[in-house]
Scaffold this motif. Structure first.
Motif, PDB file in Angstrom:
ATOM      1  N   PRO A   1       1.075  -1.044  -0.417  1.00 63.26           N
ATOM      2  CA  PRO A   1       0.094   0.269  -0.103  1.00 63.26           C
ATOM      3  C   PRO A   1       0.383   1.105  -0.198  1.00 63.26           C
ATOM      4  O   PRO A   1       1.758   1.344   0.394  1.00 63.26           O
ATOM      5  CB  PRO A   1      -0.596  -0.371   1.091  1.00 63.26           C
ATOM      6  CG  PRO A   1      -0.953  -1.446   1.832  1.00 63.26           C
ATOM      7  CD  PRO A   1       0.519  -2.232   1.139  1.00 63.26           C
ATOM      8  N   GLY A   2       0.504   2.340  -0.664  1.00 70.78           N
ATOM      9  CA  GLY A   2       1.312   3.226  -1.002  1.00 70.78           C
ATOM     10  C   GLY A   2       2.047   3.889  -2.081  1.00 70.78           C
ATOM     11  O   GLY A   2       2.887   5.222  -1.825  1.00 70.78           O
ATOM     12  N   THR A   3       1.914   2.370  -2.892  1.00 70.06           N
ATOM     13  CA  THR A   3       3.075   2.539  -3.850  1.00 70.06           C
ATOM     14  C   THR A   3       1.872   1.964  -4.967  1.00 70.06           C
ATOM     15  O   THR A   3       0.855   1.253  -4.976  1.00 70.06           O
ATOM     16  CB  THR A   3       4.317   1.345  -4.010  1.00 70.06           C
ATOM     17  OG1 THR A   3       3.822   0.408  -3.544  1.00 70.06           O
ATOM     18  CG2 THR A   3       4.531   2.187  -2.405  1.00 70.06           C
ATOM     19  N   ARG A   4       2.693   2.174  -6.601  1.00 65.70           N
ATOM     20  CA  ARG A   4       1.997   1.787  -7.321  1.00 65.70           C
ATOM     21  C   ARG A   4       3.126   0.552  -8.279  1.00 65.70           C
ATOM     22  O   ARG A   4       4.279   1.347  -8.484  1.00 65.70           O
ATOM     23  CB  ARG A   4       1.169   2.511  -8.353  1.00 65.70           C
ATOM     24  CG  ARG A   4       1.821   3.979  -9.013  1.00 65.70           C
ATOM     25  CD  ARG A   4       1.287   4.774  -9.427  1.00 65.70           C
ATOM     26  NE  ARG A   4       2.169   5.851  -9.913  1.00 65.70           N
ATOM     27  CZ  ARG A   4       2.801   5.768 -11.168  1.00 65.70           C
ATOM     28  NH1 ARG A   4       2.602   4.589 -12.128  1.00 65.70           N
ATOM     29  NH2 ARG A   4       3.684   6.831 -12.055  1.00 65.70           N
TER      30      ARG A   4
ATOM     31  N   PRO B   1       6.315   5.211  -5.219  1.00 67.38           N
ATOM     32  CA  PRO B   1       5.558   5.789  -4.407  1.00 67.38           C
ATOM     33  C   PRO B   1       4.753   6.303  -4.756  1.00 67.38           C
ATOM     34  O   PRO B   1       5.011   6.827  -5.802  1.00 67.38           O
ATOM     35  CB  PRO B   1       6.434   7.325  -3.898  1.00 67.38           C
ATOM     36  CG  PRO B   1       7.920   6.362  -3.689  1.00 67.38           C
ATOM     37  CD  PRO B   1       8.068   5.268  -5.113  1.00 67.38           C
ATOM     38  N   CYS B   2       3.619   6.453  -4.367  1.00 61.31           N
ATOM     39  CA  CYS B   2       2.224   7.285  -5.282  1.00 61.31           C
ATOM     40  C   CYS B   2       2.200   8.254  -5.113  1.00 61.31           C
ATOM     41  O   CYS B   2       3.491   9.951  -4.156  1.00 61.31           O
ATOM     42  CB  CYS B   2       1.195   7.203  -4.642  1.00 61.31           C
ATOM     43  SG  CYS B   2       0.003   5.525  -4.806  1.00 61.31           S
TER      44      CYS B   2
ATOM     45  N   GLU C   1       1.877  13.107  -5.232  1.00 60.60           N
ATOM     46  CA  GLU C   1       0.873  14.262  -3.818  1.00 60.60           C
ATOM     47  C   GLU C   1      -0.417  14.146  -4.216  1.00 60.60           C
ATOM     48  O   GLU C   1      -0.847  13.649  -5.083  1.00 60.60           O
ATOM     49  CB  GLU C   1       2.109  15.421  -3.969  1.00 60.60           C
ATOM     50  CG  GLU C   1       1.388  16.349  -2.985  1.00 60.60           C
ATOM     51  CD  GLU C   1       2.425  17.065  -2.623  1.00 60.60           C
ATOM     52  OE1 GLU C   1       2.005  18.616  -1.928  1.00 60.60           O
ATOM     53  OE2 GLU C   1       3.122  17.190  -3.071  1.00 60.60           O
TER      54      GLU C   1
ATOM     55  N   GLU D   1      -2.901  11.251  -3.827  1.00 57.30           N
ATOM     56  CA  GLU D   1      -2.602  10.069  -5.082  1.00 57.30           C
ATOM     57  C   GLU D   1      -2.775   8.712  -3.382  1.00 57.30           C
ATOM     58  O   GLU D   1      -1.653   9.322  -2.372  1.00 57.30           O
ATOM     59  CB  GLU D   1      -1.654   9.738  -5.725  1.00 57.30           C
ATOM     60  CG  GLU D   1      -1.794  10.697  -6.888  1.00 57.30           C
ATOM     61  CD  GLU D   1      -0.791   9.786  -8.301  1.00 57.30           C
ATOM     62  OE1 GLU D   1      -1.323   9.690  -9.242  1.00 57.30           O
ATOM     63  OE2 GLU D   1      -0.393   9.549  -7.813  1.00 57.30           O
ATOM     64  N   ILE D   2      -3.624   7.848  -3.991  1.00 64.22           N
ATOM     65  CA  ILE D   2      -3.219   7.338  -2.925  1.00 64.22           C
ATOM     66  C   ILE D   2      -3.971   5.480  -3.106  1.00 64.22           C
ATOM     67  O   ILE D   2      -4.476   5.916  -3.990  1.00 64.22           O
ATOM     68  CB  ILE D   2      -4.424   7.127  -1.749  1.00 64.22           C
ATOM     69  CG1 ILE D   2      -4.407   6.465  -0.080  1.00 64.22           C
ATOM     70  CG2 ILE D   2      -5.736   7.355  -2.073  1.00 64.22           C
ATOM     71  CD1 ILE D   2      -5.687   6.364   0.619  1.00 64.22           C
ATOM     72  N   SER D   3      -2.972   5.099  -2.402  1.00 65.95           N
ATOM     73  CA  SER D   3      -3.427   3.491  -2.951  1.00 65.95           C
ATOM     74  C   SER D   3      -3.396   2.291  -1.586  1.00 65.95           C
ATOM     75  O   SER D   3      -2.433   2.169  -1.046  1.00 65.95           O
ATOM     76  CB  SER D   3      -1.654   2.788  -3.676  1.00 65.95           C
ATOM     77  OG  SER D   3      -2.270   1.540  -3.891  1.00 65.95           O
ATOM     78  N   ASN D   4      -4.314   1.577  -1.464  1.00 65.77           N
ATOM     79  CA  ASN D   4      -4.615   1.869   0.099  1.00 65.77           C
ATOM     80  C   ASN D   4      -4.480  -0.288   0.544  1.00 65.77           C
ATOM     81  O   ASN D   4      -4.891  -0.558   0.525  1.00 65.77           O
ATOM     82  CB  ASN D   4      -5.892   1.723   0.232  1.00 65.77           C
ATOM     83  CG  ASN D   4      -7.407   1.863  -0.048  1.00 65.77           C
ATOM     84  OD1 ASN D   4      -7.167   1.236  -1.279  1.00 65.77           O
ATOM     85  ND2 ASN D   4      -8.144   2.005   0.335  1.00 65.77           N
TER      86      ASN D   4
ATOM     87  N   ALA E   1      -2.377   4.857  -9.198  1.00 61.43           N
ATOM     88  CA  ALA E   1      -2.926   5.212  -7.385  1.00 61.43           C
ATOM     89  C   ALA E   1      -4.041   6.488  -7.693  1.00 61.43           C
ATOM     90  O   ALA E   1      -4.522   7.134  -8.727  1.00 61.43           O
ATOM     91  CB  ALA E   1      -1.882   6.251  -6.983  1.00 61.43           C
TER      92      ALA E   1
END
Length: 498
Positions: free
Chosen positions: A463-466, A482-483, A485, A487-490, A497
């Protein structure tokens, strides 16, 4: 390349194959069982003629011509105008020779039933109109293998195949299904038993340098043995082998301690069967009883290391006992393919039985009418019966049986050899979501480990990366970045993201 200015040298067999001889003897066993039956073909005796093709396409075609033309060395003016000498042919074990045989006899409507030729290409009714088989087509096995690999979460695999119709078509179908399942192929190697040593060394180097921990070997047994010898010399371990039906239940491989690195192998095998009376038949044959059986003579001399033509030193005494042997010929614990020979013979016999029954009851039949190969071909597509093992035999429109496989796992035993343990099955007749059934808790993996091996090109992104696919590499190979700024990947394994 032959110059065609002289007759080529005849093809010679390299070594005696116990498994193939067992298939031939199983055919004789089935025919004698039918001839002694009062229910099937009463009052009718089946005959047979067995040719040794040495797994050669040329010798298989030559054998097919002999079976059609009446075993003549040369053709005469009447050779092609009279009916074939046989009503049907059982064979061959390998796909490429069978393709040659089916291509030859198909235009003459002479049925061919194979017990071991699995190439999906043989289902082509336009090219092989008289071909049937009692073993499933690789169309199903290749897809079953892709589902199996996906089931275990392996998305990064290497493949090794036979450079033949069997291997090339099998791997092509696997790769197509693997792509649909999100599986990537790191490398795809092809070998053949007559390849120079350099080719086997090259393949071994590719396996050693590869990062895939899972290797699918869709390969004929005869092609696999020389590769295994090289692998054993290079002490390659830690590979999780996945096998095709040609070798995954080979007792010869399992009992060779140098190949103990195959421990943990998984693959699909034809369902096992018990044929009552077969072992007694196999161990009680003797050259004196069958003086015209050249294969039996060769088996006797090879097995007992003696000569039947020499009465002095090194000569066979005739008192040698097959029952005291422990080899692939006498072992009846694995009759998966031998049973397919047995059912092929019974399919022909049941077809002849139905033809004769209709001739007898028909008012239109002329007196003395006999079955013809064309009639056998017409009837065999609709034959449906149950053999004494309880298996129901019938063919679909392409000449194939229902695809059912056992999932087997190679596990070590105390004497250092390996045994085959059933750990699931694949059945194409069930609903699609139930095709594959796996008892994973019973599987022992490579290195005799209870831990499922991991074979991926890249670990799942946290999580937090793509995912960011690596340029020029398969989609299974990616970096986790990393995602951005805002953006979110939960979740794990996200491509984007949000």
């Amino acid at each position: 390349m032959h110059p065609f200015t002289s007759k080529p040298e005849p093809t010679t067999c390299i070594s005696f194959n116990l498994r193939e001889f067992k298939f031939a003897q199983t055919l004789i066993f089935a025919i004698e069982e039918i001839n002694n039956s009062t229910q099937l073909l009463p009052g009718v005796s089946l005959g047979y003629k067995i040719y040794d093709s040495c797994s050669s396409v040329a010798l298989t075609v030559l054998s097919g011509m002999a079976l059609m033309n009446g075993y003549e060395e040369t053709l005469s003016d009447t050779s092609c105008s009279r009916p074939p000498a046989v009503h049907a042919i059982v064979g061959e074990s390998n796909s490429s020779p069978t393709i040659g045989l089916a291509s030859l006899v198909g235009p003459f409507s002479l049925p061919v039933i194979s017990h071991f030729a699995t190439c999906a290409c043989l289902s082509n009714r336009k090219m092989y109109p008289s071909f049937f088989r009692t073993i499933p087509s690789d169309y199903y096995q290749s897809r079953a293998l892709a589902k199996l690999v996906k089931h275990f979460g392996w998305t990064w695999v290497g493949t090794v195949r036979s450079r033949s119709d069997y291997g090339s078509n099998g791997i092509a179908a696997f790769e197509e299904s693997a792509k649909e399942e999100g599986i990537c192929i790191e490398y795809s190697e092809a070998i053949f038993k007559t390849d120079p040593q350099d080719q086997f060394l090259k393949t071994v180097e590719v396996i050693k340098k590869g990062t895939a921990r899972v290797v699918l070997a869709f390969i004929a047994l005869g092609d696999f043995v020389p590769l295994l010898k090289v692998i054993s010399q290079h002490n390659i371990t830690g590979i999780q082998w996945v096998g095709s039906e040609s070798w995954i239940t080979s007792r010869t491989l399992a009992e060779t301690k140098e190949y103990s690195f195959l421990s943990g192998a998984v693959g699909f095998a034809i369902a096992n069967a018990k044929l009552m009376g077969l072992r007694e038949f196999l161990v009680n044959v003797h050259p004196d009883q069958e003086p015209n059986n050249e294969l039996l003579k060769e088996f006797w001399e090879t097995t007992f290391q003696c000569s039947l033509s020499n009465s002095g030193s090194g000569g066979c005494t005739g008192s040698e006992r097959i029952a005291e042997l422990q080899n692939e010929y006498t072992d009846v614990s694995e009759l998966r393919i031998a049973n397919k020979v047995y059912t092929a013979v019974y399919a022909i016999a049941q077809t002849l039985h139905n033809i004769l029954k209709d001739i007898k009851s028909s008012t239109k039949s002329s007196k003395g009418e006999r079955p013809t190969p064309q009639k056998v071909l017409e009837y065999i597509g609709g034959v449906k019966f149950t053999v004494k093992t309880g298996e129901e035999i019938f063919f679909d429109a392409s000449g194939n049986p229902v695809a059912r496989y056992d999932l087997v796992n190679w596990q070590p035993v105390q004497d250092g050899s390996l045994q085959f343990k059933n750990v699931g099955f694949y059945d194409s007749s069930l609903p699609s979501e139930q095709h594959l059934q796996v008892n994973q808790e019973h599987i022992l993996w490579t290195g005799d480990s209870g831990q499922l091996p991991v074979s991926v090109c890249s670990e799942t992104c946290p999580p937090g990366t793509r995912k960011a696919v690596q340029k020029g590499r398969p989609v299974c190979c990616y970096d986790c970045i990393p995602c951005g700024e805002g953006e979110i990947s939960n979740g794990t394994g996200k491509i984007h993201a949000v």
